[in-house]
Design a protein around this motif. Structure first.
Motif, mmCIF file in Angstrom:
data_model
loop_
_atom_site.group_PDB
_atom_site.id
_atom_site.type_symbol
_atom_site.label_atom_id
_atom_site.label_comp_id
_atom_site.label_asym_id
_atom_site.label_seq_id
_atom_site.Cartn_x
_atom_site.Cartn_y
_atom_site.Cartn_z
ATOM 1 N N PRO A 261 0.827 -1.199 0.000
ATOM 2 C CA PRO A 261 0.000 0.000 0.000
ATOM 3 C C PRO A 261 0.867 1.258 0.000
ATOM 4 O O PRO A 261 1.934 1.297 0.609
ATOM 5 N N SER A 262 0.425 2.284 -0.730
ATOM 6 C CA SER A 262 1.149 3.556 -0.876
ATOM 7 C C SER A 262 2.475 3.400 -1.609
ATOM 8 O O SER A 262 3.417 4.152 -1.384
ATOM 9 N N VAL A 277 -5.036 5.116 -5.575
ATOM 10 C CA VAL A 277 -6.255 4.371 -5.886
ATOM 11 C C VAL A 277 -7.210 4.503 -4.701
ATOM 12 O O VAL A 277 -6.801 4.867 -3.597
ATOM 13 N N ALA A 278 -8.467 4.207 -4.947
ATOM 14 C CA ALA A 278 -9.486 4.418 -3.913
ATOM 15 C C ALA A 278 -9.243 3.557 -2.685
ATOM 16 O O ALA A 278 -9.401 4.005 -1.549
ATOM 17 N N ASN A 279 -8.878 2.294 -2.894
ATOM 18 C CA ASN A 279 -8.642 1.370 -1.782
ATOM 19 C C ASN A 279 -7.262 0.739 -1.958
ATOM 20 O O ASN A 279 -7.126 -0.326 -2.560
ATOM 21 N N ARG A 280 -6.241 1.424 -1.434
ATOM 22 C CA ARG A 280 -4.881 0.939 -1.690
ATOM 23 C C ARG A 280 -4.547 -0.328 -0.910
ATOM 24 O O ARG A 280 -3.528 -0.963 -1.169
ATOM 25 N N GLN A 281 -5.389 -0.724 0.054
ATOM 26 C CA GLN A 281 -5.173 -1.982 0.754
ATOM 27 C C GLN A 281 -5.499 -3.176 -0.147
ATOM 28 O O GLN A 281 -4.871 -4.232 -0.044
ATOM 29 N N LYS A 282 -6.462 -3.013 -1.035
ATOM 30 C CA LYS A 282 -6.933 -4.148 -1.830
ATOM 31 C C LYS A 282 -6.845 -3.934 -3.337
ATOM 32 O O LYS A 282 -6.979 -4.895 -4.099
ATOM 33 N N GLN A 283 -6.632 -2.684 -3.776
ATOM 34 C CA GLN A 283 -6.669 -2.393 -5.207
ATOM 35 C C GLN A 283 -5.286 -2.031 -5.737
ATOM 36 O O GLN A 283 -4.441 -1.517 -5.003
ATOM 37 N N ALA A 284 -5.091 -2.292 -7.024
ATOM 38 C CA ALA A 284 -3.902 -1.836 -7.735
ATOM 39 C C ALA A 284 -4.330 -1.404 -9.135
ATOM 40 O O ALA A 284 -5.177 -2.054 -9.757
#
Length: 480
Positions: A261-262, A277-284
């Motif tokens: 993340p980040s 991205v909107a949800n950097r924990q789960k999205q790429a």
């Protein structure tokens, strides 16, 4: 001072001393004179070129003192210096003792932006020991692909003063900054900035590695959106931690591995973004393919990721990152493919003038005949040779300090054949290429990555690279 605020200085009647004629001194003197300052230019040299430059400035009413760059003129209220002048020069010591501020060309450009009736464009800044120019030009290419009015400025392309004071309006500037320039830029506050890497360089100027790193770290001061660092170089992340940034500014890493993340990184040959991205924990977010980077050598992919991070921090869409990277063409003498002769590739990386750059260059190829040597500038080569030993088919050495590299090869790669050319004339390059060609086997790369400066044999690294390319072309004709 926030990054979008414009400085106001009353220049009318202000006594300013400009240190150094040249690419930054002359525009600075002109700009200050136009704003009503009483300008005196001091210059160490007093040759024909300096006298011609002085005559042009004196015709405008600017005072020029040639052959005396050491004495602080009376009544000086501000010194504006060329970036290369060392901090321990008597002129600067006298200014410090008198309580007179010292600005560099970057500081002056920062203070003058927005004073010509045009809106001040935000700066996306890049520094680091190696890769600055390539990254800034990649960044400008991405910004242009996004439809933004931009320019690559600073150490390259358009001068910063011309960019902030000229007729052209910009939406954003891609700014290359050296450690010299950052040293004299106390109020610079970029929108976002990146430190690509840190390795010992210019220590004679800065005095220590700590001072060199601290000057590089100034690029992060006051950032508003993103401080971009190299996840493989902990020293760059430490500079982010030490920086005083605007509230909400984020630390954004780049890595050649899978990003957390980040971070921006690489997954299955794809450059991906897990920072913006909107949800950097789960999205790429997919940005581009490794094959879109030219050339796709590891350190150049890192440059592309840093450029992408700064562009994304400015709100650029993913497609523009891809299109900008595809459109980018590297400068000459930076991992430049010259020719393939008998299934052997010949590559010119004359710009690799220090061990850090050469380490990255050697890492890009599996089996190498390495052409190296020149002026070592105090460098040592044991670590470089140790890391590259398994990749070396052979080595051809030339230049004033080649013995330092030969000794490191004897210690750490004794089985690698070495040709030691006892020459420092420019014609040595042709002989070096001939020896390298004899050592090479199909599938090898003959790589000019000198790990040294060029001035013992050539005017600059460009001339050295041109000599290599000429020698390779001559060898191709002989082999045809």
């Amino acid at each position: 001072m926030g990054s979008q605020e414009v400085s106001t200085v009353d220049w009318q009647g202000k006594h300013v001393t400009v240190a150094g004629l040249g690419v930054s001194g002359i525009p600075a003197a002109r700009a200050l004179h136009e704003r009503g300052a009483i300008v005196t230019v001091v210059n160490d040299g007093d040759d024909e070129r300096a006298r011609a430059q002085a005559a042009e400035l004196e015709a405008l009413g600017i005072t020029v003192r040639l052959g005396d760059g050491a004495t602080l003129p009376p009544s000086t209220e501000l010194v504006v210096t060329a970036p290369g002048w060392q901090p321990d020069k008597p002129l600067f010591l006298a200014a410090a003792e008198a309580g007179v501020d010292i600005w560099g060309d970057v500081e002056l450009a920062w203070r003058l932006r927005g004073t010509n009736g045009r809106e001040a464009a935000p700066w996306l800044a890049v520094t680091g020991t190696n890769g600055k120019t390539t990254t800034v030009r990649m960044l400008a290419s991405i910004l242009e692909a996004a439809g933004l009015r931009t320019a690559a400025v600073g150490n390259i392309g358009v001068s910063l003063l011309d960019a902030v004071l000229g007729e052209q309006e910009y939406d954003v500037l891609a700014v290359e900054l050296s450690s010299y320039q950052l040293h004299w830029a106390p109020s610079l506050r970029a929108h976002s900035a990146a430190v690509l890497n840190l390795a010992p360089d210019h220590l004679d100027w800065h005095g220590s590695m700590e001072a060199y790193a601290a000057d590089k770290g100034r690029v992060y001061e006051g950032n508003t959106v993103a401080c971009v660092y190299n996840a493989a170089d902990p020293a760059t992340e430490e500079l982010v931690r030490e920086a005083d940034v605007e509230e909400g500014c984020r630390a954004i890493g780049f890595t050649l591995g899978t990003p957390g993340p980040s971070q921006l990184g690489v997954v299955d040959g794809i450059l991906v973004d897990r920072a913006f991205v909107a949800n950097r924990q789960k999205q790429a977010q997919e940005l581009a393919e490794v094959s879109d980077v030219n050339p796709p050598a590891p350190h150049n992919i890192a440059n592309a990721l840093a450029a992408a991070a700064l562009a994304r921090a400015f709100g650029v869409e993913p497609a523009a990152v891809r299109d900008g990277l595809r459109a980018f063409r590297p400068d000459a003498h930076r991992i430049e493919h010259v020719a393939d002769i008998g299934e052997v590739a010949y590559v010119d990386d004359s710009k690799a003038t220090n061990t850090h750059a050469t380490e990255a260059s050697l890492a890009a190829y599996d089996s190498i005949v390495w052409i190296a040597g020149g002026l070592a500038k105090g460098a040592t080569f044991d670590e470089l040779v140790t890391g590259a030993a398994k990749r070396l088919r052979g080595v051809v050495l030339m230049g004033a300090d080649r013995a330092l590299i030969r000794e490191a090869l004897t210690r750490h790669a004794p089985e690698v054949p070495v040709v030691d050319l006892d020459r420092t004339d420019t014609g040595a390059m042709s002989e070096a290429v001939e020896h390298a060609a004899r050592l090479a086997r199909p599938g090898d790369t003959v790589l000019l990555a000198p790990a040294c400066a060029s001035m013992d044999m050539f005017t600059n690294y460009n001339k050295r690279g041109e000599a290599f390319a000429d020698a390779v072309r001559a060898h191709a004709e002989e082999s045809a």
